[in-house]
Every structure is written in structure tokens, then in C-alpha cells.
Scaffold this active site. Structure first.
Site, short mmCIF file in Angstrom:
data_model
loop_
_atom_site.label_atom_id
_atom_site.label_comp_id
_atom_site.label_asym_id
_atom_site.label_seq_id
_atom_site.Cartn_x
_atom_site.Cartn_y
_atom_site.Cartn_z
N ASN A 151 0.77 -1.18 -0.02
CA ASN A 151 -0.02 -0.06 0.07
C ASN A 151 0.74 1.16 -0.08
O ASN A 151 0.50 2.16 -0.55
CB ASN A 151 -0.96 0.02 1.04
N GLU A 249 3.07 -5.53 12.53
CA GLU A 249 2.11 -4.19 12.25
C GLU A 249 1.19 -4.78 11.31
O GLU A 249 1.53 -4.88 10.00
CB GLU A 249 2.76 -3.04 11.54
N CYS A 283 -3.58 1.30 6.16
CA CYS A 283 -4.07 0.79 7.48
C CYS A 283 -4.68 1.61 8.70
O CYS A 283 -5.37 1.17 9.38
CB CYS A 283 -2.89 -0.03 8.35
N GLU A 461 6.96 0.62 16.27
CA GLU A 461 8.11 1.02 15.58
C GLU A 461 8.08 2.50 15.93
O GLU A 461 7.47 2.98 16.67
CB GLU A 461 7.59 0.92 13.95
O1 TXE Z 1 -0.95 -8.63 2.38
P1 TXE Z 1 -0.10 -9.80 2.76
P2 TXE Z 1 -2.01 -8.87 1.13
C1 TXE Z 1 -4.56 -6.22 4.56
C2 TXE Z 1 -5.63 -5.85 3.77
C3 TXE Z 1 -5.39 -6.55 2.72
C4 TXE Z 1 -4.91 -8.03 3.32
C5 TXE Z 1 -4.30 -8.71 2.52
O2 TXE Z 1 -6.77 -6.04 4.44
O3 TXE Z 1 -6.41 -6.92 2.00
O4 TXE Z 1 -4.03 -7.26 4.24
O5 TXE Z 1 -3.12 -8.26 1.70
C6 TXE Z 1 4.43 -11.11 2.51
N1 TXE Z 1 5.43 -15.41 5.06
N2 TXE Z 1 -3.21 -5.34 4.34
O6 TXE Z 1 -2.42 -10.16 0.76
O7 TXE Z 1 -0.18 -11.31 2.21
C7 TXE Z 1 3.86 -10.42 0.94
O8 TXE Z 1 4.66 -11.17 0.15
C8 TXE Z 1 6.15 -14.35 4.93
C9 TXE Z 1 -2.90 -4.60 5.79
O9 TXE Z 1 -1.20 -8.12 0.07
O10 TXE Z 1 0.06 -9.92 4.16
C10 TXE Z 1 4.11 -9.02 1.30
O11 TXE Z 1 5.34 -8.87 1.11
N3 TXE Z 1 5.89 -13.32 4.12
C11 TXE Z 1 -1.72 -3.95 5.47
C12 TXE Z 1 3.74 -8.86 2.83
O12 TXE Z 1 3.61 -10.39 3.25
C13 TXE Z 1 4.48 -13.47 3.60
C14 TXE Z 1 -1.03 -3.57 4.22
C15 TXE Z 1 2.36 -8.50 2.92
O13 TXE Z 1 1.49 -9.23 2.14
C16 TXE Z 1 3.91 -14.50 3.72
C17 TXE Z 1 -1.20 -4.61 3.24
C18 TXE Z 1 4.34 -15.34 4.37
N4 TXE Z 1 3.58 -16.78 4.64
C19 TXE Z 1 -2.39 -5.09 3.27
N5 TXE Z 1 2.55 -14.27 2.95
C20 TXE Z 1 -1.29 -2.83 6.52
N6 TXE Z 1 -1.44 -3.46 7.87
O14 TXE Z 1 -0.76 -1.93 6.22
C21 TXE Z 1 2.71 -13.00 2.44
N7 TXE Z 1 3.84 -12.50 2.86
#
Ligand code: TXE
Length: 482
Positions: A151, A249, A283, A461
Site C-alpha cells: 500500500n 504491524e 491501515c 515501530e
Molecule cells: O498482504 P500480505 P496482502 C491487509 C488488507 C489486505 C490484506 C491482504 O486487508 O486486503 O491485508 O493483503 C508477504 N510469510 N493489508 O495479501 O499477504 C507478502 O509477500 C512471509 C494491511 O497483499 O500480508 C508481502 O511482502 N511473508 C496492510 C507482505 O507479506 C509473507 C497492508 C504483505 O502481504 C507471507 C497490506 C508468508 N507466509 C495489506 N505471505 C497494513 N497493515 O498496512 C505473504 N507475505
């Protein structure tokens, strides 16, 4: 087609597997580059480079480390236009936002921790009578892992890397595979700034492959992660038996509480931002709006009027307020929540539809959407949608709104609009959140602790909290003869 390569030991390289992922331009819905699809082999190579670089980097003087981090900050600033364009193309966010927020903040992250490390100190405890002196060393952990989301790509990537490096660690980092471009460009900037080879290693690829390999690596001792709550759970499960240090986070479903005694015009214009900035994909967005009953009808009318004026379109057009959502699957997820809201009896006051933008017919555009709900327990109001969608409902008393605000599994941030200082204190203290903004939103002083409670994460953080996370404290107790 341009290839997004790994950056290991100061050089760009292809993934061991020779597999590539498609990288989409969300504003057009087309593939425009290929991303290295890395595996545990690449992560291990990155780890070995980081391990080799650690003894020297952890022993550089604070001034030397600080100077290199400042240089990275300067080079990010010098490349503002190029980086902002790359961010906007990769993510779909308005170029104006990338230029005014994302890239300047990436630079500030390095600048801030370049300064903060010069002021970082630890405690001493003298036990008079026992004739002992204790002092605490804060030592870098070693090789640490940083995993960031899509994001705010460079903004959040650097928010983790900068304190990790400042504290003397070497890093294996992975940006989101959905938005890897600016992290890819950062490698070159770090080399130009004189960051020694192997100090920062950037790996690309999917979460379950490259991300998981970082989390599961036995010698990467700390993981700083920002992303979805479900992913946070997966990471916590894997990391716990290995006793890794974890900073998570995660998601939010933040209340925006509006009392009748607030500065109405200011509240209205900031609420537009806290609802829809970055297409609602922050977020910290205030996606649950609660309005005191006496001004509810007026707010509803004024807010909807303002929302309808927001311009949805090509992120590269300067008048655009709302760009494209980050990906097709994410667009579909957000739309599914709008459908759910209708099933749950929510009333769509404005928005709710996908938008076709001339010249960008395949882009992932969605109208900013305001949903009036009757029951705050509905899923639309409980689950993180992470798109340009807010719910609104009225409240009558402070006690009532506090119950509604706290009645979610998340606890990241909250926004409060009131001119009553007593109420400010009462409500702020009772809100279940890590961050409370009063009469403002997303106002960030980088020295302050940042993070959430409940399902929004663990750890903080920002400022010295981040430097504490990226160091191990060691107490040294010396007995002296009096
Ligand atoms: O995030 P992911 P996604 C929320 C938002 C969104 C949902 C899913 O609701 O719709 O999360 O988004 C890495 N081991 N937020 O699927 O999967 C991945 O490659 C290690 C809130 O895109 O959580 C990326 O680099 N790493 C949020 C990172 O994790 C893993 C911002 C985030 O991806 C992994 C974004 C694993 N098993 C989405 N699986 C906020 N809090 O700001 C994924 N990743």
C-alpha cells in the site's frame, strides 16, 4: 520487458529458479515488467552476504553509519520524480500523492534514523550498598528480516530498513510482490551512497516462497513485518518455536468519532482524506465513521456531496484524487464487501460501482463508497476492507460510541473530533488503539511509538522503539570494591 532483479551483496542478480512473476500496472491492467520469483536458495545467498557484512558494519562508527544513511536519504530526494513515477505506475496511486507523501517520507525515514542513532543511549543502574554498577549494552542482533506490503511500498520498506541498518544490523528484505519496483530501484541508490556490499539485500518474490524462506531461515533472528493480520498469524506461528524477535504491524478497522462540538469544516475536509487517501488502502484510514446524532443528517449530506466531487482517474493526471486499486484480486475483494454490505442491509449513500476510465479501460477503478449501516456488528463494519469504502452511523452518547468503537478485533488507530478537552482525555484513554489522533489524522512525528493492540499487531515501530527492537539489550554488572 524490464526485469526486477534481486539485489544481493551489492549486485543485481536473477533468481536461482529462473522463474518470473508478472508485474501489473494497475491503472491500465497490463503486465509491464517481470519480477524475480525467489526461493529459499536466493534467501540463503542473501543471508550469507549479510552474515559476511555484519562484523564490519556493526563495528563502523556511528558517524560513518549515519553519514551513509543520510546520503541514501539525499539520493532518494534527488530521485524524487523518478521514484514517484515508478511508485505510481506500480501501485496505481495518484502521482501527486507519491510525490508529496510516499517518496519524501522514504527519504525522511533514512534521515530520521541517521540522526536518531546518534542520540540512542542505554541505562545504567548503580546499586549503592551492594557496590555494583549495572549498565546495559544495546547490541545489533545480526542478520534481520524485513517484509513489507504494497500500500505504501517504499515508505514502509524504508521505515523498517532504516532503523535496522542504523542499529548496526545487516538486512534481508522483501517488498510486496505486488509493488516491487521502488525497492528494486533502492538497491542502486544504496550502492551509490556507499552502503557496503551485503549490508542490505533485497529479495523479490511471493510471500509463501521468498517471504516464508526469510521467516523460516534459522539464522535470521528478528522479523519486522507489515501486512495483513492473517499473514501475521502465519508468521507468528512459524517464528515462535524458533524464538525469533517479532514486530508485527497488521490490519486496522479504525473508528473516526465525530462529536457535534468539533470544528466542522476542518473535520469534514480531513475526514475525506482519512476515508479515501490512497484509495482507502492505508491501515490507518478511519473506515468506521461514528457521528453524534445532532449533526448526523447534516454530516451525511455534506460528506456525500464532497465524496461525489472526488475525481477518479489516471494516477498520472494531476487533478486525480482517487487512482486505481492495487490489483484485480484486491478490487474484487473490495467489491465483494460492497455486495455483502447490501445483503446485510447497508444503504449505499454514494459509490459502490467499478469505474471505466477513458484510455485505461482495463484499470482497477472503484468509486469512493459510503455505506450507512444500522448495526455496527455487521461484517462490513467489523472486517478490514482496505479500499475506498467507509461505513457511517449515528451515536447518542460518549459511552455508547466508546462501546461501538472498541467492539472490533482490531486496535490500530482512532480519530476523535471534539473541541472539549475533558472529553478528549476521557475518550482517548478508553479507546482501544495504539494511536489516537485528536482533531487531525495521519499526523506523524517519527519519534513517537507506532503500532497497534489486539489483532492489529505486536510491538512498536518509530523512534527509539524501533532501535530497541533492532538491538538486544545485555546487562553488564560490575562489582566494585569500595
Ligand atoms: O498482504 P500480505 P496482502 C491487509 C488488507 C489486505 C490484506 C491482504 O486487508 O486486503 O491485508 O493483503 C508477504 N510469510 N493489508 O495479501 O499477504 C507478502 O509477500 C512471509 C494491511 O497483499 O500480508 C508481502 O511482502 N511473508 C496492510 C507482505 O507479506 C509473507 C497492508 C504483505 O502481504 C507471507 C497490506 C508468508 N507466509 C495489506 N505471505 C497494513 N497493515 O498496512 C505473504 N507475505
Amino acid at each position: 520487458m524490464k526485469k526486477i532483479l534481486n539485489y544481493i551483496d551489492g549486485s543485481y542478480c536473477e533468481p536461482f529458479s529462473q522463474d518470473w512473476l508478472d508485474n501489473y500496472n494497475p491503472s491500465k491492467g497490463v503486465v509491464y515488467s517481470k519480477i524475480a520469483s525467489s526461493s529459499s536458495v536466493d534467501v540463503d545467498n542473501a543471508y550469507l552476504a549479510a552474515k559476511k557484512a555484519f562484523p564490519s558494519w556493526s563495528n563502523t562508527t556511528i558517524n560513518e553509519r549515519s553519514a551513509i544513511l543520510s546520503k541514501i536519504a539525499d539520493l532518494i530526494e534527488d530521485n524524487l520524480d523518478k521514484l514517484a513515477e515508478a511508485e505510481s505506475l506500480d501501485n496505481g496511486k495518484p502521482l501527486s500523492l507519491a510525490k508529496s507523501v510516499d517518496i519524501p517520507r522514504a527519504s525522511s525515514n533514512f534521515k530520521f534514523f541517521a540522526h536518531a542513532i546518534t542520540q540512542f543511549s542505554s541505562e545504567a543502574h548503580e546499586s549503592i550498598g551492594l557496590n555494583t554498577m549495572n549498565f546495559t549494552l544495546r547490541q545489533p542482533i545480526g542478520v534481520v528480516g524485513c517484509i513489507s506490503p504494497w500500500n505504501l511500498p517504499l515508505y514502509l520498506f524504508t521505515w523498517k530498513i532504516a532503523p535496522a541498518l542504523a542499529a548496526g544490523n545487516t538486512v534481508v528484505a522483501k517488498p510486496s510482490e505486488v509493488t516491487p519496483m521502488t525497492a528494486f530501484l533502492l538497491g542502486d541508490i544504496c550502492s551509490k551512497a556507499g552502503l557496503p556490499n551485503g549490508v542490505l539485500n533485497i529479495i523479490h518474490g511471493t510471500g509463501p516462497s521468498a517471504g516464508q524462506a526469510i521467516v523460516e531461515h534459522p539464522n535470521i533472528k528478528a522479523i519486522s513485518f507489515t501486512g495483513g493480520t492473517k499473514t501475521g498469524e502465519v508468521i507468528a506461528r512459524k517464528a515462535a518455536p524458533m524464538f525469533k524477535k517479532l514486530s508485527l504491524e497488521l490490519g486496522g478497522k479504525n473508528p473516526n468519532i465525530i462529536f457535534a462540538d468539533c470544528n466542522y469544516e476542518k473535520m469534514l475536509s480531513v475526514t475525506i482524506k482519512s476515508s479515501f487517501a490512497n484509495q482507502g488502502q492505508i491501515c490507518l484510514c478511519g473506515s468506521r465513521i461514528f457521528v453524534e446524532k445532532s449533526i448526523y443528517l447534516k454530516f451525511k449530506k455534506d460528506f456525500v456531496t464532497k465524496v461525489r466531487k472526488l475525481k477518479i482517474g489516471d494516477p498520472f493526471v494531476s487533478t486525480t484524487n482517487i487512482g486505481a486499486l492495487v490489483s484485480k484480486p484486491h478490487l474484487e475483494k473490495v467489491v465483494s464487501y460492497i455486495d455483502l454490505a447490501k445483503e446485510e442491509g447497508g444503504k449505499i449513500l454514494t459509490g459502490g460501482n467499478k469505474v471505466t476510465v477513458n484510455g485505461s479501460e482495463n484499470g482497477y477503478y472503484l468509486e469512493p463508497t459510503v455505506i450507512e449501516i444500522q448495526n455496527q456488528q455487521c461484517r462490513t463494519n467489523q472486517e478490514e476492507i482496505f479500499g475506498p469504502v467507509v461505513t457511517i452511523m449515528p451515536f447518542e452518547t460518549e459511552e455508547e460510541v466508546l462501546v461501538m468503537a472498541n467492539n472490533v478485533k482490531y486496535g490500530l488507530s482512532a480519530t476523535l473530533w471534539t473541541s472539549n478537552i475533558d472529553r478528549t482525555m476521557r475518550v482517548s484513554k478508553k479507546i482501544e488503539a495504539g494511536i489516537v489522533w485528536v482533531n487531525t489524522w495521519l499526523n506523524r512525528d517519527l519519534r513517537t511509538p507506532f503500532g497497534g493492540i489486539k489483532n492489529s499487531g505486536v510491538g512498536r515501530e518509530g523512534g527509539f522503539e524501533a532501535l530497541k527492537f533492532f538491538t538486544e539489550s545485555k546487562n553488564i554488572c560490575i562489582k566494585y570494591d569500595n
